[in-house]
Design a protein around this motif. Structure first.
Motif, PDB file in Angstrom:
ATOM      1  N   ARG A   1       0.838  -1.213   0.000  1.00 33.22           N
ATOM      2  CA  ARG A   1       0.000   0.000   0.000  1.00 33.22           C
ATOM      3  C   ARG A   1       0.868   1.257   0.000  1.00 33.22           C
ATOM      4  NH1 ARG A   1      -2.471  -1.299   4.294  1.00 33.22           N
ATOM      5  NH2 ARG A   1      -1.184  -0.273   5.807  1.00 33.22           N
ATOM      6  N   ILE A   2       0.352   2.273  -0.685  1.00 30.66           N
ATOM      7  CA  ILE A   2       0.938   3.609  -0.674  1.00 30.66           C
ATOM      8  C   ILE A   2      -0.220   4.591  -0.524  1.00 30.66           C
ATOM      9  CG2 ILE A   2       2.128   5.379  -2.039  1.00 30.66           C
ATOM     10  CD1 ILE A   2       3.442   3.073  -3.608  1.00 30.66           C
ATOM     11  N   ALA A   3      -0.037   5.597   0.315  1.00 30.03           N
ATOM     12  CA  ALA A   3      -1.028   6.681   0.419  1.00 30.03           C
ATOM     13  C   ALA A   3      -0.258   7.994   0.394  1.00 30.03           C
ATOM     14  CB  ALA A   3      -1.839   6.563   1.707  1.00 30.03           C
ATOM     15  N   TYR A   4      -0.848   8.981  -0.268  1.00 32.28           N
ATOM     16  CA  TYR A   4      -0.200  10.284  -0.323  1.00 32.28           C
ATOM     17  C   TYR A   4      -1.227  11.391  -0.486  1.00 32.28           C
ATOM     18  CZ  TYR A   4      -0.433   9.631  -5.476  1.00 32.28           C
ATOM     19  OH  TYR A   4      -0.837   9.394  -6.771  1.00 32.28           O
ATOM     20  N   GLU A   5      -0.757  12.604  -0.211  1.00 36.09           N
ATOM     21  CA  GLU A   5      -1.562  13.791  -0.431  1.00 36.09           C
ATOM     22  C   GLU A   5      -0.888  14.587  -1.530  1.00 36.09           C
ATOM     23  OE1 GLU A   5      -2.676  17.712   2.079  1.00 36.09           O
ATOM     24  OE2 GLU A   5      -3.303  15.797   2.985  1.00 36.09           O
ATOM     25  N   MET A   6      -1.660  14.892  -2.578  1.00 38.26           N
ATOM     26  CA  MET A   6      -1.124  15.686  -3.679  1.00 38.26           C
ATOM     27  C   MET A   6      -0.924  17.127  -3.229  1.00 38.26           C
ATOM     28  SD  MET A   6      -3.146  14.241  -7.011  1.00 38.26           S
ATOM     29  CE  MET A   6      -4.736  13.830  -6.298  1.00 38.26           C
ATOM     30  N   SER A   7      -0.171  17.874  -4.000  1.00 36.21           N
ATOM     31  CA  SER A   7       0.145  19.254  -3.636  1.00 36.21           C
ATOM     32  C   SER A   7      -1.104  20.127  -3.528  1.00 36.21           C
ATOM     33  CB  SER A   7       1.150  19.854  -4.616  1.00 36.21           C
ATOM     34  OG  SER A   7       0.717  19.678  -5.946  1.00 36.21           O
ATOM     35  N   ASP A   8      -2.216  19.715  -4.159  1.00 36.43           N
ATOM     36  CA  ASP A   8      -3.460  20.491  -4.037  1.00 36.43           C
ATOM     37  C   ASP A   8      -4.349  20.009  -2.888  1.00 36.43           C
ATOM     38  OD1 ASP A   8      -4.567  18.127  -4.974  1.00 36.43           O
ATOM     39  OD2 ASP A   8      -5.304  18.975  -6.852  1.00 36.43           O
ATOM     40  N   GLY A   9      -3.849  19.069  -2.063  1.00 34.41           N
ATOM     41  CA  GLY A   9      -4.589  18.605  -0.889  1.00 34.41           C
ATOM     42  C   GLY A   9      -5.439  17.362  -1.103  1.00 34.41           C
ATOM     43  N   ARG A  10      -5.580  16.908  -2.346  1.00 36.09           N
ATOM     44  CA  ARG A  10      -6.374  15.698  -2.584  1.00 36.09           C
ATOM     45  C   ARG A  10      -5.590  14.461  -2.163  1.00 36.09           C
ATOM     46  NH1 ARG A  10      -7.553  15.057  -8.211  1.00 36.09           N
ATOM     47  NH2 ARG A  10      -5.713  16.302  -8.643  1.00 36.09           N
ATOM     48  N   LYS A  11      -6.312  13.447  -1.713  1.00 36.23           N
ATOM     49  CA  LYS A  11      -5.692  12.223  -1.203  1.00 36.23           C
ATOM     50  C   LYS A  11      -5.805  11.081  -2.218  1.00 36.23           C
ATOM     51  CE  LYS A  11      -6.425  13.279   3.705  1.00 36.23           C
ATOM     52  NZ  LYS A  11      -5.945  14.597   3.507  1.00 36.23           N
ATOM     53  N   VAL A  12      -4.783  10.222  -2.192  1.00 32.20           N
ATOM     54  CA  VAL A  12      -4.708   9.074  -3.093  1.00 32.20           C
ATOM     55  C   VAL A  12      -4.264   7.857  -2.291  1.00 32.20           C
ATOM     56  CG1 VAL A  12      -3.604   8.116  -5.155  1.00 32.20           C
ATOM     57  CG2 VAL A  12      -4.029  10.581  -5.013  1.00 32.20           C
ATOM     58  N   LYS A  13      -4.897   6.708  -2.571  1.00 33.27           N
ATOM     59  CA  LYS A  13      -4.488   5.425  -1.982  1.00 33.27           C
ATOM     60  C   LYS A  13      -4.226   4.458  -3.133  1.00 33.27           C
ATOM     61  CE  LYS A  13      -8.285   5.337   0.183  1.00 33.27           C
ATOM     62  NZ  LYS A  13      -9.518   5.293   0.869  1.00 33.27           N
ATOM     63  N   VAL A  14      -3.125   3.718  -3.045  1.00 38.14           N
ATOM     64  CA  VAL A  14      -2.789   2.710  -4.044  1.00 38.14           C
ATOM     65  C   VAL A  14      -2.551   1.404  -3.302  1.00 38.14           C
ATOM     66  CG1 VAL A  14      -1.289   2.106  -5.976  1.00 38.14           C
ATOM     67  CG2 VAL A  14      -1.588   4.521  -5.350  1.00 38.14           C
ATOM     68  N   THR A  15      -3.214   0.340  -3.748  1.00 37.96           N
ATOM     69  CA  THR A  15      -2.990  -0.973  -3.135  1.00 37.96           C
ATOM     70  C   THR A  15      -2.475  -1.941  -4.193  1.00 37.96           C
ATOM     71  OG1 THR A  15      -5.292  -1.643  -3.481  1.00 37.96           O
ATOM     72  CG2 THR A  15      -4.729  -0.666  -1.330  1.00 37.96           C
ATOM     73  N   PHE A  16      -1.692  -2.905  -3.720  1.00 34.90           N
ATOM     74  CA  PHE A  16      -1.088  -3.926  -4.563  1.00 34.90           C
ATOM     75  C   PHE A  16      -1.450  -5.264  -3.940  1.00 34.90           C
ATOM     76  CE2 PHE A  16       1.371  -0.083  -4.533  1.00 34.90           C
ATOM     77  CZ  PHE A  16       1.766   0.120  -5.840  1.00 34.90           C
ATOM     78  N   ALA A  17      -2.169  -6.118  -4.676  1.00 34.53           N
ATOM     79  CA  ALA A  17      -2.612  -7.396  -4.113  1.00 34.53           C
ATOM     80  C   ALA A  17      -2.474  -8.510  -5.144  1.00 34.53           C
ATOM     81  CB  ALA A  17      -4.069  -7.292  -3.652  1.00 34.53           C
ATOM     82  N   PRO A  18      -1.977  -9.685  -4.715  1.00 34.89           N
ATOM     83  CA  PRO A  18      -1.889 -10.821  -5.635  1.00 34.89           C
ATOM     84  C   PRO A  18      -3.277 -11.216  -6.141  1.00 34.89           C
ATOM     85  CG  PRO A  18      -0.738 -11.278  -3.558  1.00 34.89           C
ATOM     86  CD  PRO A  18      -1.514 -10.012  -3.366  1.00 34.89           C
ATOM     87  N   GLU A  19      -3.360 -11.457  -7.450  1.00 36.10           N
ATOM     88  CA  GLU A  19      -4.619 -11.920  -8.039  1.00 36.10           C
ATOM     89  C   GLU A  19      -4.333 -12.538  -9.403  1.00 36.10           C
ATOM     90  OE1 GLU A  19      -8.456  -9.829  -9.926  1.00 36.10           O
ATOM     91  OE2 GLU A  19      -8.285  -9.506  -7.781  1.00 36.10           O
ATOM     92  N   GLY A  20      -4.896 -13.709  -9.642  1.00 36.62           N
ATOM     93  CA  GLY A  20      -4.817 -14.337 -10.957  1.00 36.62           C
ATOM     94  C   GLY A  20      -3.421 -14.475 -11.528  1.00 36.62           C
ATOM     95  N   GLY A  21      -2.445 -14.783 -10.699  1.00 46.86           N
ATOM     96  CA  GLY A  21      -1.085 -14.941 -11.173  1.00 46.86           C
ATOM     97  C   GLY A  21      -0.347 -13.632 -11.392  1.00 46.86           C
ATOM     98  N   GLY A  22      -0.973 -12.521 -11.068  1.00 45.33           N
ATOM     99  CA  GLY A  22      -0.336 -11.216 -11.212  1.00 45.33           C
ATOM    100  C   GLY A  22      -0.587 -10.373  -9.979  1.00 45.33           C
ATOM    101  N   ILE A  23      -0.498  -9.067 -10.158  1.00 48.51           N
ATOM    102  CA  ILE A  23      -0.731  -8.128  -9.065  1.00 48.51           C
ATOM    103  C   ILE A  23      -1.811  -7.141  -9.493  1.00 48.51           C
ATOM    104  CG2 ILE A  23       0.285  -6.340  -7.596  1.00 48.51           C
ATOM    105  CD1 ILE A  23       1.405  -9.199  -7.124  1.00 48.51           C
TER     106      ILE A  23
END
Length: 141
Positions: free
Chosen positions: A84-106
């Protein structure tokens, strides 16, 4: 002070590569510059990334003809390696990124708060195109 509730947009891609490669290509500047643009007439000529809570990142996105460019950046609030990665952009908006195994990939899922200037569907398409570029770069390099 009243805070406006932002629309959250979610995009995803199933990347057929091991988590180590997915993580590396998503986070290392030399790879970010190969995929962080929404159309072939744009590119990412510069990128920096301090991948840790409190660390800053910035990627320059620019029209290849030199007519326009902007820096996409922010500050990390959470980094859980390979998960997982979470960050706040320079304009204040928030972003979450998740990485999970699925179907032989991510499966990479990005959830981000929409901005107010452009239609939600346009933002979704732009971010999805960039994520698709990431998928293609990671699977073919």
């Amino acid at each position: 002070m009243e805070t406006k509730k932002r629309t959250e947009i979610t995009i995803e891609a199933l990347v057929q590569a091991p988590i180590e490669k997915v993580w590396q290509y998503f986070n290392e500047p030399e790879h970010i510059m190969q995929w962080a643009f929404a159309s072939e007439d744009w590119h990412a000529p510069a990128s920096s990334n301090d991948l840790r809570p409190g660390g800053k990142f910035s990627t320059t996105m620019a029209a290849k003809d030199g007519s326009f460019s902007f820096d996409f950046g922010g500050v990390y609030s959470d980094v859980q390696k390979h998960q997982r990665i979470a960050y706040e952009m320079s304009d204040g908006r928030k972003v979450k990124v998740t990485f999970a195994p699925e179907g032989g990939g991510i499966k990479v899922v990005q959830a981000f708060e929409a901005e107010d200037e452009n239609p939600v569907e346009m933002q979704r398409e732009g971010w999805q195109t960039i994520l698709n570029n990431f998928k293609k770069h990671t699977e073919t390099k």
